[in-house]
Write an enzyme that holds these catalytic residues in place. Structure first.
Site, PDB file in Angstrom:
ATOM      1  CB  CYS B  12      -0.901  -0.010   1.217  1.00  0.00           C
ATOM      2  SG  CYS B  12      -2.107  -1.306   1.038  1.00  0.00           S
ATOM      3  N   PRO B  13       0.461   2.290  -0.654  1.00  0.00           N
ATOM      4  CG  PRO B  13       0.438   4.508  -1.410  1.00  0.00           C
ATOM      5  CD  PRO B  13       1.328   3.466  -0.772  1.00  0.00           C
TER       6      PRO B  13
END
Lengths: 352, 74
Positions: B12-13
């Protein structure tokens, strides 16, 4: 009772993993999506911790120590650390608990972070670190300089964070898709159910508070901390000196253990090897994280959660510059116009 | 039409950034199948879909630390 460090660490690692609590994401979202939901959750930790901390001090359980403010090292270190956590894909605790989930990129970041914090604290760069941290101004806490009771600031913080939480909770409820349940009862709650951001934050705030008297009982008058313990862990591994293994060292080992238990129990553990670019970024980010955290006197935990709760100038200055560093790194890496993607073909990674 | 997006190996992201950019190119009614192995995305992607008003037509665990979610563009 050193073993309490391992227990607190294990609980913390478990909660961080299950709550998907990522401070890097909390800071980054402020810049990339202008979303303050996770940052508000982060401030919930600080507020809960602050109430707990000053209550413990009022009860005479702990004595908070005040030191002069190393302003230059805090500013430079905080900025470097903030920049580095974007590169490394997680802050110090984030890196520990992702390492426990089996992310090999985080293993590299963790090793470099611990190594470089040791290099800065007790190794060849300790002279540089000490002289930078020697540049101080004679002010320690915000309430001390203002000549007011710390409880005034605690009250302001609690009200401000309370309003921010209310703002986020009063947004129209959206129905968020969840995975079908395969467990029931306690196993479902512990290993399957998604945890809310604010509830997770409140639990972490309580853990941070409980950490103080337990750590102080072993002669370490401090709360949660990651950088110094990581540096001591490296020193212990290369010298074998058992004196170095204190409450904090067991705490960080516990985080790794707790997140592994949480990930394994919920079927979220898998050894995941990233591509070469990610590994190089993790190595560079980890090294800069160690340098930044040593200079600033703490990471997102030691400074942004523990020092802030004490209303020290170091804590809030470091927090501000960490957020700034995260913003600059996010602008340079995440928010750059990405090449037009071709969604039909595999964009990266290995197909399942 | 259904379009597949593989984001395994990305933390992530990035799975969410890729998903946002991929869904931009789809027509209304098309579905985007996102495969991911980043644990935080189990929170971030469904939340993004809900807040953007995209129905989730499938969300399942494909294996240890491996998930698939199908989001319909509206």
């Amino acid at each position: 009772m050193l073993i309490s460090g391992l227990i607190v660490g294990t609980v913390l690692g478990f909660v961080l993993q299950r709550g998907r609590f990522c401070v890097t994401g909390a800071f980054r979202d402020l810049w990339t999506t202008r979303n303050s939901r996770w940052f508000t959750a982060f401030l919930v930790i600080v507020a809960v911790h602050s109430v707990g901390l000053f209550a413990l001090q009022a009860l005479g359980v702990i004595t908070l120590e005040a030191e002069a403010f190393p302003w230059l090292a805090t500013i430079v270190g905080g900025f470097i650390f903030g920049f580095a956590i974007i590169l490394a894909g997680g802050c110090a605790t984030g890196t520990y608990y992702r390492a426990g989930e089996g992310l090999v990129g985080s293993w590299f970041a963790l090793i470099m972070y611990a190594l470089f914090s040791a290099i800065m604290k007790t190794g060849p760069l300790s002279g540089f670190n000490t002289s930078m941290r020697g540049i101080t101004i004679d002010a320690s806490t915000i309430y001390g300089s203002l000549g007011i009771s710390p409880w005034v600031l605690v009250a302001v913080l609690v009200v401000a964070v309370g309003l921010a939480v209310r703002h986020h909770l009063s947004k129209p409820k959206v129905k968020i898709a969840t995975l079908p349940a395969s467990k029931s009862g306690l196993a479902h709650v512990l290993f399957e159910k998604p945890w809310g951001a604010f509830g997770t934050a409140a639990i972490i705030g309580v853990i941070a508070t409980v950490a103080w008297p337990l750590s102080a009982a072993t002669g370490r008058n401090d709360g949660l901390g990651i950088t110094t313990p990581s540096s001591k862990l490296v020193s212990f591994l290369v010298t074998g000196d058992p004196e170095l293994v204190d409450w904090g060292v067991l705490l960080v080992v516990g985080i790794l253990l707790g997140s592994f238990i949480a990930a394994k129990g919920s079927g979220e553990f898998r050894i995941r090897v990233p591509d070469a670019t990610t590994i190089i970024k993790s190595i560079g980010g980890g090294a800069l994280m160690g340098i930044g955290a040593a200079l600033a006197g703490g990471c997102t935990i030691g400074n942004a959660m523990v020092q802030t709760a004490q209303f020290s100038f170091q804590g809030w200055t470091a927090l501000g510059f960490m957020i700034l560093g995260t913003g600059v790194a996010a602008k340079l890496t995440l928010m750059r116009k990405r090449p037009a993607s071709t969604p039909t073909s595999s964009t990266s990674g290995v197909s399942v | 039409m259904q379009v597949k997006l593989e984001t395994d190996g990305q933390v992530c992201p990035f799975p969410l950034i890729e998903a946002k950019s991929a869904i931009d190119d789809l027509a209304i009614g098309d579905e985007l199948v996102i495969n991911f192995d980043c644990t935080q995305a189990t929170e971030a992607i469904p939340r993004w879909a809900a807040e953007s008003g995209y129905p989730v037509t499938n969300f399942a665990k494909a294996g240890d630390a491996s998930w698939t979610i199908t989001v319909q563009k509206q």
